[in-house]
Scaffold this motif. Structure first.
Motif, mmCIF file in Angstrom:
data_model
loop_
_atom_site.group_PDB
_atom_site.id
_atom_site.type_symbol
_atom_site.label_atom_id
_atom_site.label_comp_id
_atom_site.label_asym_id
_atom_site.label_seq_id
_atom_site.Cartn_x
_atom_site.Cartn_y
_atom_site.Cartn_z
ATOM 1 N N TRP A 1 0.831 -1.209 0.000
ATOM 2 C CA TRP A 1 0.000 0.000 0.000
ATOM 3 C C TRP A 1 0.869 1.265 0.000
ATOM 4 N N MET B 1 1.611 3.288 -3.190
ATOM 5 C CA MET B 1 0.769 4.384 -3.685
ATOM 6 C C MET B 1 1.428 5.735 -3.421
ATOM 7 N N THR C 1 2.790 8.220 -6.372
ATOM 8 C CA THR C 1 2.226 9.578 -6.423
ATOM 9 C C THR C 1 3.335 10.615 -6.530
ATOM 10 N N PHE D 1 -0.069 -0.322 -7.498
ATOM 11 C CA PHE D 1 0.689 -0.580 -6.270
ATOM 12 C C PHE D 1 1.014 -2.054 -6.072
ATOM 13 N N ALA E 1 -6.393 -1.565 -8.092
ATOM 14 C CA ALA E 1 -5.037 -1.035 -8.218
ATOM 15 C C ALA E 1 -4.881 -0.246 -9.511
ATOM 16 N N VAL F 1 -6.608 3.154 -9.046
ATOM 17 C CA VAL F 1 -5.797 4.072 -8.251
ATOM 18 C C VAL F 1 -4.653 4.624 -9.098
ATOM 19 N N THR G 1 -4.213 8.634 -10.088
ATOM 20 C CA THR G 1 -3.095 9.436 -9.583
ATOM 21 C C THR G 1 -2.821 10.601 -10.524
#
Length: 628
Positions: free
Chosen positions: A327, A330, A334, A353, A364, A367, A371
């Motif tokens: 995790w 991430m 970023t 991730f 995933a 996300v 980003t």
């Protein structure tokens, strides 16, 4: 109403100007109080400087005195400030999602979900390690080729995949002048991955001839990738990554012009791929330096000024991705995405991730693409042209990195070019040396990996994904920052599976929590990095209670944690009590100083402290405990 003069708004005009010398004197006083001795002038800044790879140095203070080369204007040579006059401020960067699932049906679902969710292009692995060439049409069903460019990564099957994609353009009625995409040929990058340098010159020339032919048929489809990721993933530094990419680009320019293309057209067919890491300023400087360097190469080759811009594809670094506590990846991606956008990348791929664990799941991937969306649409990063421009620190770092990269590029060219340097082992040897030095920093936790070497959580349930196809290997290695600690965690996980319990270490804390908490926290994090469970119960012990507490903990290894003052009073007696109580090994958290001999006589075997070789210490503990 305040009237602004012709000189502008005189901010802080009431205060006298602070000079560099004044700052140095004030800092020298602080360092003197900290026991750093008498320093003056530039020596003050040297004491606080940070030394990076490639001989680069970052200093604590940058002023106009550190200004170097003129970076020019956005969209104009040397393109340091961006490849276009508006940078990415008009529409942002191309959000390019990568797909490696060999199942064409699942890949198609993921591709369409990504495009509907904000991705603007597709990066598809085809052939070995990806979708079979014959199933390319199924994987891209529903993709509008004149709106969403398709970027191929087909390795040894590039020619077959390119023909299949071009056939799809025709079958779906896409006019040749409207088709978008990148065919992804990169014979030098493939040789770096596989180690196969046989007939490399011929293969490179053939790829260039195909690229020239496709360019004449499909003017908006580019063909050749200059992929620097193999060198980054082998442990290379930023300058080595840049130097290898320059040498590769020059080799392709030679082949393309030999195939009959004008040098301007040849330059336009290349796309450069770089790694974006969580070291945000180094990433920003790397992308800016890459454009400066390539603009110089293109200038020497006779390319017109407008054609000297480098098209860049930035990919968040696989090297920095952790398999434990994924995790946290991430956060890493970023920062890397922010750096890539700030550095002016034209396209950015954020790896999910869970990418290092197998095939990423839908969450995933969501996300990952979001980003970029958040940074562009909510943080408005893309509305600013060259956000880092004008920073003396960034400008100086860009200059210094350019110099180091150019020196490595010249060395490669002097060795006969990129193909010869790969074949002779020059590139592999130099990257190996760099990774060896970096591995030492990782082992001593001078380069911490959150969730792995710092603040690990061994009790956290592992994240499991379906295995991904293995990419081609046999050439340069693929390294990861977490690999040494991952090997330790694998040992303790196997021990847990076999025995039902993790190896343990007893933290023998001396004195009050105020005296021992800092070192108890340090020691707990250290041992947990190998999956060893720290037992801190009771809160404090003395010579009379230490043996009983050790027996209750179920551990046969102990570590003393407290302040230096309490060590001087109690450490020897407690160490003797632990040894007599069955401790087969006793550690002390802290540097021994002049008391080393006395401590060792009392039974203390090893000292652990900030900067010690954590990997060596933890390996020795597992060996001692018989953890296979």
């Amino acid at each position: 109403m305040t009237v602004v003069t012709d000189e502008g708004l005189p901010l802080a005009a009431e205060f006298p100007e602070a000079t560099r010398e004044q700052w140095q004197r004030l800092v020298a006083g602080v360092l003197r109080k900290a026991g750093k001795g008498e320093l003056a002038g530039r020596a003050v800044e040297d004491a606080l400087a940070t030394r990076l790879e490639d001989g680069l140095v970052t200093r604590p203070l940058y002023t106009a005195e550190d200004a170097v080369d003129d970076p020019g204007f956005p969209g104009f040579p040397p393109f340091v400030r961006g490849g276009g006059a508006a940078g990415t401020a008009v529409s942002g960067w191309d959000v390019r999602q990568r797909h490696t699932d060999p199942d064409p049906v699942r890949t198609n679902e993921a591709v369409l979900a990504d495009l509907e969710g904000g991705a603007t292009s597709v990066w598809l692995t085809v052939g070995a390690g990806g979708v079979p060439v014959a199933d390319l049409g199924r994987a891209l069903d529903g993709v509008l080729f004149d709106l969403a460019p398709v970027v191929l990564d087909a390795g040894a099957e590039t020619e077959a995949a390119a023909r299949e994609l071009i056939a799809l353009f025709a079958a779906r009625g896409v006019a040749p002048q409207d088709a978008l995409g990148h065919l992804g040929a990169d014979p030098l990058g493939l040789a770096a991955r596989t180690g196969d340098t046989s007939d490399l010159a011929e293969r490179s020339a053939a790829a260039a001839e195909s690229a020239a032919r496709y360019h004449r048929e499909l003017p908006r489809v580019t063909a050749l990738t200059v992929d620097a990721l193999p060198y980054h993933e082998a442990g290379g530094s930023a300058a080595q990554e840049l130097g290898c990419s320059l040498a590769t680009g020059v080799a392709y320019l030679r082949d393309l012009t030999a195939a009959g293309l004008p040098v301007d057209a040849a330059c336009a067919l290349l796309e450069f791929r770089y790694a974006a890491t969580a070291d945000q300023f180094l990433t920003i400087a790397k992308l800016r330096a890459a454009r400066r360097l390539w603009a110089r190469v293109a200038e020497v080759c006779g390319v017109a000024p407008a054609g000297r811009a480098q098209r860049q594809h930035a990919v968040t670094s696989p090297v920095m991705m952790a398999r434990r506590d994924p995790w946290v990846n991430m956060l890493r991606t970023t920062v890397a995405c922010l750096a890539a956008g700030t550095g002016g990348a034209d396209a950015v791929t954020v790896l999910p991730f869970d990418d290092e664990l197998g095939l990423p799941d839908a969450f995933a991937r969501r996300v990952a693409r979001n980003t970029s969306a958040v940074l562009m649409e909510e943080s408005h990063l893309a509305r600013v042209i060259d956000p880092a421009g004008g920073s003396w620190y960034v400008e100086r770092l860009t200059h210094d990195l350019s110099q180091a990269a150019w020196a490595w590029f010249q060395e490669i060219e002097g060795a006969g070019g990129q193909a010869a340097a790969l074949g002779s082992g020059l590139v592999a040897a130099r990257l190996s040396d760099t990774w060896e030095r970096r591995s030492a920093r990782l082992a001593t936790r001078r380069e911490p990996v959150t969730g792995v070497s710092e603040f690990p959580e061994p009790e956290q349930a592992p994240v499991v994904r379906e295995p991904a196809p293995r990419p081609p290997g046999g050439g340069l290695p693929r390294v990861r920052r977490d690999e040494a600690y991952e090997a330790l965690r694998a040992r303790t996980d196997a021990h847990l599976a076999a025995t039902g319990a993790r190896p343990r270490v007893f933290l023998a804390a001396l004195g009050s929590p105020a005296a021992h908490t800092a070192r108890a926290t340090f020691a707990a994090n250290l041992f947990k990095a190998a999956g060893i469970e720290p037992v801190h119960e009771p809160v404090t012990v003395d010579a009379a209670s230490a043996a009983e507490a050790l027996a209750a903990s179920g551990a046969t290894v102990a570590c003393l944690v407290s302040s230096d003052a309490l060590y001087a009073e109690r450490a020897e007696a407690v160490a003797r009590a632990l040894t007599s109580g069955g401790a087969s090994r006793v550690f002390l958290a802290g540097r021994p100083g002049d008391a080393r001999e006395a401590y060792e006589k009392s039974g203390i075997d090893t000292f652990v402290f900030a900067g010690c070789d954590a990997v060596a210490v933890l390996t020795s503990v597992l060996d001692h405990l018989g953890v296979a």
